[in-house]
Design a protein around this motif. Structure first.
Motif: not given
Length: 229
Positions: A170-197
């Motif tokens: 399922i994760f790979d199917r979700f990432m497929r859409y990220h790769l089709l969008a060809a765009s990194f989300r930026g600070d938001g995604v990095s901050e999310d990962h810090k908080e999840l950590f």
């Protein structure tokens, strides 16, 4: 020579290895977008490209239909599954259900080795995200790899190989859409990962589940904002 395997067994092992390599390559090319949504998968072309027989290709493509990465068209053959807003939202919901459940199990069972794996995975992911935020767009595919590794580390102590395998699909199917969008989300995604950590090390299940929901929904919003679907 008494312990030598029969020739047909040895050939079967070679064939299985080649077939598995082709399976991973085709699957990877679909997830990465090299094989595009809706693209017809012509067996003779694939035979030349991936170096396997038509019968092996049929087995691979039928296998990929079970992950909804390929659509079988009856007598007309196969094509890459289309991409759509509804499917993106469905895959995001499936990921959230699976990952939330796995987070709760993993946080409860995780030991010191699990914590060490989470720390290492986040360190690698954070390093790649810093490079992306600094403008190194060439690291996007590398980011996908380490993004999965981090989320996998968080749930790796869940105790269920089946849950981990389904989550990866399922994760790979979700990432497929990220790769089709060809765009990194930026600070938001990095901050999310810090908080999840942080929440993982505190074993805060409710907090991590809430953050994960926000993380996935923000990812969906970002993909849709690119206008590539």
């Amino acid at each position: 020579m008494a312990n030598a395997k029969p020739l047909h067994d040895a050939m079967d092992e070679i064939s299985d290895t080649v077939g598995e390599q082709a399976f991973r390559k085709i699957r990877g090319d679909i997830v990465s977008g090299d094989l595009k949504p809706g693209q017809k998968l012509k067996l003779e072309h694939l035979k030349s490209k991936y170096g396997v027989s038509v019968s092996t290709l049929r087995e691979i493509l039928n296998r990929l239909t079970t992950e909804d990465l390929v659509v079988a068209e009856g007598q007309r053959g196969f094509e890459v599954s289309p991409a759509s807003v509804d499917n993106l939202r469905e895959v995001g919901d499936l990921r959230l259900v699976l990952e939330n459940h796995a987070l709760a199990l993993s946080f409860a069972a995780g030991d010191l080795d699990w914590e060490a794996d989470v720390v290492a995975a986040h360190h690698k992911l954070s390093s790649i995200e810093k490079a992306l935020l600094a403008g190194d767009a060439n690291r996007t595919f590398e980011w996908i790899k380490y993004d999965f590794a981090f989320h996998h580390a968080l749930i790796s102590a869940c105790g269920s190989k089946s849950l981990l395998a389904i989550h990866q699909s399922i994760f790979d199917r979700f990432m497929r859409y990220h790769l089709l969008a060809a765009s990194f989300r930026g600070d938001g995604v990095s901050e999310d990962h810090k908080e999840l950590f942080r929440l993982a090390l505190e074993r805060d299940v409710a907090g991590a589940q809430a953050k994960l929901a926000q993380h996935i929904h923000s990812g969906i919003d970002h993909i849709l904002s690119t206008g590539r679907l």
